[in-house]
Design an enzyme around this catalytic site. Structure first.
Site, PDB file in Angstrom:
ATOM      1  N   HIS A 160       0.826  -1.202   0.000  1.00 56.31           N
ATOM      2  CA  HIS A 160       0.000   0.000   0.000  1.00 56.31           C
ATOM      3  C   HIS A 160       0.871   1.267   0.000  1.00 56.31           C
ATOM      4  CE1 HIS A 160      -3.335   2.576   2.063  1.00 56.31           C
ATOM      5  NE2 HIS A 160      -3.214   2.855   0.791  1.00 56.31           N
ATOM      6  N   HIS A 203      -3.788   0.461  -6.417  1.00 56.73           N
ATOM      7  CA  HIS A 203      -4.162   1.116  -5.163  1.00 56.73           C
ATOM      8  C   HIS A 203      -5.560   0.714  -4.718  1.00 56.73           C
ATOM      9  CE1 HIS A 203      -5.725   4.453  -2.619  1.00 56.73           C
ATOM     10  NE2 HIS A 203      -4.561   4.278  -2.032  1.00 56.73           N
ATOM     11  N   ASN A 210      -6.375  -0.973  -1.085  1.00 53.71           N
ATOM     12  CA  ASN A 210      -6.877   0.041  -0.159  1.00 53.71           C
ATOM     13  C   ASN A 210      -8.333  -0.137   0.236  1.00 53.71           C
ATOM     14  OD1 ASN A 210      -6.469   2.852   1.172  1.00 53.71           O
ATOM     15  ND2 ASN A 210      -8.315   3.099  -0.062  1.00 53.71           N
ATOM     16  N   ILE A 268      -7.171   8.782  -1.265  1.00 49.06           N
ATOM     17  CA  ILE A 268      -7.255   8.622   0.201  1.00 49.06           C
ATOM     18  C   ILE A 268      -6.165   7.656   0.628  1.00 49.06           C
ATOM     19  CG2 ILE A 268      -8.894   6.730   0.068  1.00 49.06           C
ATOM     20  CD1 ILE A 268      -8.667   9.402   2.833  1.00 49.06           C
ATOM     21  N   HIS A 316       1.437   5.151  -2.782  1.00 51.16           N
ATOM     22  CA  HIS A 316       1.583   6.537  -2.317  1.00 51.16           C
ATOM     23  C   HIS A 316       3.010   7.062  -2.484  1.00 51.16           C
ATOM     24  CE1 HIS A 316      -2.298   7.112  -0.086  1.00 51.16           C
ATOM     25  NE2 HIS A 316      -2.297   5.790  -0.167  1.00 51.16           N
TER      26      HIS A 316
END
Length: 909
Positions: A567, A759, A763, A909, A572
């Site tokens: 993740h 993602h 997520n 997010i 990110h």
């Protein structure tokens, strides 16, 4: 009182339009004497504004400066053009300190903004810029959350095509400019997509320039826009000096030296890591506000973490409701939990207490000040019996279908293919299983999982050699990545750690069955390496419970690896350099910039919040996920050992893990090793649709390889990604070059897949699979019962194994903190932008690109139906069956909230 525009003859209340001004010099331009009198103008605005006292007073000289030397009215106008400007009202709130408050009367006074139209081409006779034309915009009304302005222009016959608009914001505060539409041209409207903050003139920041939606490669840039194109990129790069302030639009790189409390700097030879956005905050050795730090080389921490202004959406976009919700959870609710659950070591006394989190909840103090109910409506409920609120969790859908789902070996294995971390399982290609760590430090490299043990577990189905040849053996391997942190982690309070390997067998039905778990402790405190292999042996109650404990430890390793690597790191963290490089090197009018832009929105803002309160020293990750204090160091080590851009695309990732082989005759160019692999099955549908769309898009702008290799901005972007954004990996030989259309398609498809499909897969199922924390415990607090037990430890295990297991699982504060955060992270906002959903204006305005996008959009809708059909297929046992939670994480679209499906354009997010 006569209005300002009435007094100068520039404003007609019945038409709400103004007469234009022509800037610059040239033949046929009227003299300055034809302008309205500056004296009369200054007389009206001099002194305090009686209608809006907060409005800045403008003297005659100031007005001249505002108009920037606006020249004569244009008597030769051949085309009348109207501009419609849309400004978004800001939401405000605790993340905002600038809010545009519309004042209709003040806007009617004409001091809203000046629009300056810039010709696309230079004057062919002189080779110099043609005169620009400017006009004051007037307030035209409010439509929902949007404020409309209008301006009128008269363009001479030789003005040519509009290439850009320069904006001078005369409000006292910044505004968020959505778009500008120019109407009146014979060829149709000209659209300028802005989606950007425009600073107020009084801030001293430069005026903003926005280009039309027509995209240009650098070599094709109209002559009148070349300098503007270059100048804008220079502004965005900045000087690399000084501290960045809120409102700045500068993109630059720095290492992760702002995590606090003397954590090692991530980025550099010792701890390789991707780069983050530079903030320029002073080092702690130079600061008098050293609240968080002990290392003088660390960057000071602050309540506000800088991100470039155009990466901040939380004030104007309800899609960033997630940012506000997460902020509330991290800064208000989690600290409250710490005051309620005073003992950080307190575990759950029995599983009924765990279930009570869903049935009864936790009583919270009243929130008269923070009003968390409004930001956490799915978690915080008002108590009818008392004045306080209640933190009550929704039952995760996995548990709702089968309350014992987490307990079974079948589900343990299934989640490696269809859970929230389906991208780490790998094929066993060689035997014996060997580690690579130094045996002098960590003990023998060979695994304790033997051939005899495996053949005993598969009970005559096949031999070990045949199983390997037939690709039937798979593994979760967290041995070498965790073993270096075992000793340090065990020195911490209330936690433990092992290196682990888990072996699975592919059954004829296409499902996996766990065969063995190996847990390893390196030599510690004068003791030799401890290594034990556990099997699902149901002939002894003791062995049954030891197997359950071993699974709990492996699940904590998997949960930590999922959060830190699958993740955070792979999506990110590794994406931020792509964004920074794109903003610094690709002009806003570059087609690749416009292709990637929707996939980069929101990410830098959410990453800044992560550095503030998630991955920082003592933050949620360090407090709740193994290996606690060493989480980010582990992330750095794994980045250095195994991250490769060329393996981040889904097909290459599957091949790299042995889960697929290249097969040009297969539907997606690869043949899966496990046919019923929901993550791969659905992910390849998404991957192929992205690649088809990107191929169509790239071919629209690049006719041949030479046009790719000669694109200076494109090459600078990719060079900067490698040499600055991922500087610690810059010398690796596997970096792809971008020399052909196919190279560019592969690079862009990989990036888009990572921020969208990958993602989404790791997520939005976090609460579904981790909301009931025994299924995904984030850490283990107690070592295995049979590792050098004391008499009391063994007695507790034998007499009360359930209590001993609960003591191993996360504490109450750890569990409730993680459950809160996972609920927020798993939620979609009401206006989430999904893959293939809203079309970008630049795509819409090009007929060929629009047609390609509509095909892409239609394909996403088809994928929805295909995934539904797969989940209804009873032969696909890894996604259907009694009590089985269907795999929907890669369904492109979703409703708002925690749904366990939906693939947004970007890491939102």
């Amino acid at each position: 009182m006569q209005s300002l525009h009435q007094s100068t003859g520039l404003f007609n209340p019945s038409t709400a339009t103004e007469k234009p001004f022509l800037n610059g010099t040239g033949a046929g331009i009227a003299s300055l004497a034809t302008r309205p009198s500056p004296t009369k103008f200054s007389k009206v605005v001099k002194g305090t504004n009686p209608v809006n006292p907060g409005r800045v007073r403008q003297s005659g000289a100031a007005v001249k400066a505002i108009l920037g030397g606006l020249a004569a009215l244009n008597p030769l106008a051949a085309v009348k053009v109207k501009a419609v400007v849309t400004v978004k009202q800001t939401v405000g709130g605790f993340l905002a300190d600038t809010v545009l408050v519309p004042n209709t009367v003040a806007d009617l006074l004409g001091t809203s903004m000046i629009l300056e139209l810039i010709p696309a081409e230079l004057d062919p006779k002189t080779g110099k810029p043609k005169p620009t034309v400017s006009s004051l915009a007037s307030f035209a009304g409010i439509n929902g959350t949007e404020i409309k302005y209008q301006a009128s222009f008269g363009l001479s016959a030789d003005f040519g095509t509009v290439g850009a608009v320069r904006i001078d914001n005369l409000h006292i505060r910044e505004m968020f400019l959505k778009d500008i539409v120019l109407e009146g041209f014979a060829t149709g409207s000209v659209n300028i997509e802005c989606e950007s903050w425009v600073p107020a003139k009084i801030s001293g920041k430069p005026k903003r320039v926005f280009f039309t939606t027509k995209s240009y490669l650098p070599s094709d840039t109209p002559t009148g826009l070349k300098k503007l194109r270059t100048d804008e990129l220079v502004v965005l790069r900045g000087s690399g000096q000084g501290e960045r302030k809120k409102g700045d639009r500068i993109y630059d790189y720095d290492v992760y030296n702002d995590l606090g409390n003397a954590r090692p700097v991530l980025g550099g030879k010792e701890n390789p890591y991707p780069r983050r956005c530079r903030t320029g905050r002073p080092r702690s050795s130079k600061s008098n506000m050293n609240y968080y730090l002990t290392d003088p080389e660390d960057e000071t921490r602050a309540l506000y973490f800088y991100v470039p202004r155009d990466e901040e959406f939380s004030e104007i976009k309800t899609a960033q409701f997630g940012v506000k919700t997460l902020y509330s959870a991290l800064h208000a609710l989690v600290p409250t939990l710490e005051t309620i659950l005073i003992d950080p070591k307190l575990g759950f006394p029995h599983f009924t207490a765990v279930n009570n989190l869903f049935d009864q909840g936790l009583n919270l103090p009243p929130y008269s000040q923070t009003n968390l109910v409004s930001f956490l409506p799915t978690l915080i409920r008002n108590s009818a019996e008392a004045s306080n609120d209640v933190l009550q969790f929704e039952v995760p859908p996995t548990m709702d279908r089968n309350s014992f789902f987490w307990f079974t070996d079948e589900e343990f294995a299934r989640q490696t293919l269809a859970g929230v971390n389906p991208c780490t399982i790998q094929l066993i290609k060689e035997w014996p299983i060997m580690g690579t760590l130094d045996p002098a430090v960590y003990g023998p490299q060979e695994s304790g999982i033997t051939k005899e043990l495996i053949e005993k577990e598969i009970r005559g189905y096949t031999t070990l050699e045949d199983a390997i040849q037939q690709k039937k053996l798979f593994m979760l391997d967290y041995h070498d990545v965790l073993l270096p942190f075992v000793g340090k982690t065990r020195e911490l309070d209330n936690t433990t750690l092992y290196g682990s390997r888990t072996v699975f067998y592919l059954c004829p039905a296409g499902t996996l069955r766990p065969l063995a778990i190996e847990l390893t402790r390196p030599p510690l405190d004068g003791k030799p390496q401890w290594k034990k292999v556990y099997v699902p042996n149901y002939s002894s109650a003791t062995d049954v419970w030891l197997w359950r404990f071993a699974k709990a430890h492996v699940l904590s390793h998997d949960s930590a690896y999922h959060q830190l690597i699958s993740h955070w790191l792979r999506t990110h963290c590794c994406t931020e350099p792509y964004i920074i490089a794109a903003k610094r090197q690709l002009s806003a009018m570059h087609p690749v910039h416009r292709l990637l832009l929707p996939h980069f929105r929101y990410t830098m803002e959410i990453n800044a919040l992560a550095r503030q309160a998630l991955i920082n020293a003592g933050g949620v990750i360090e407090s709740t996920f193994a290996p606690l204090k060493y989480c980010m160091q582990a992330s750095s080590a794994i980045y250095g050992q195994s991250w490769r851009f060329d393996k981040e695309g889904l097909p290459h990732d599957l091949i790299n893990r042995g889960l697929a082989v290249e097969d040009p005759s297969a539907p997606h160019g690869v043949k899966l090793t496990i046919e019923d692999y929901p993550y791969a099955n659905d992910g390849l549908l998404i991957w192929d649709s992205i690649k088809t769309w990107v191929t169509d898009y790239v071919n629209q702008y690049y006719p041949d390889s030479q046009s790719v290799s000669s694109d200076a901005e494109l090459q600078a972007w990719w060079s900067e990604v490698r040499n600055q954004g991922h500087e610690d990996k810059k010398d690796e030989p596997w970096w792809p070059t971008i020399s052909t259309q196919q190279d560019l398609v592969e690079v862009c498809t990989t990036i888009i897949w990572v921020v969208s499909g990958h993602h989404a897969a790791v997520n939005f199922g976090q609460y579904a699979f981790g909301g009931y924390f025994p299924n995904q415990p984030t850490t283990a607090r107690v070592k295995m019962p049979d590792e050098d037990p004391t008499e009391d430890e063994w007695k507790l295990f034998i007499e009360k194994p359930e209590q001993a297991l609960l003591a191993t699982l996360p504490s109450q504060i750890q569990a409730t903190t993680v459950m809160t955060v996972l609920d927020v992270l798993s939620a979609h906002a009401p206006d989430e932008e999904y893959l293939g959903g809203p079309i970008e204006p630049a795509w819409r305005d090009d007929p060929n690109v629009k047609a390609a996008f509509e095909k892409f959009n239609g394909r996403q809708k088809e994928i929805e139906g295909e995934i539904d059909a797969r989940n209804a297929d009873s032969s696909r046992k890894n996604r259907s069956g009694a009590g089985v939670y269907p795999y929907e994480l890669l369904k492109p679209f979703s409703e708002s909230g925690v749904t366990g499906k939906g693939v947004p354009y970007s890491i939102s997010i």
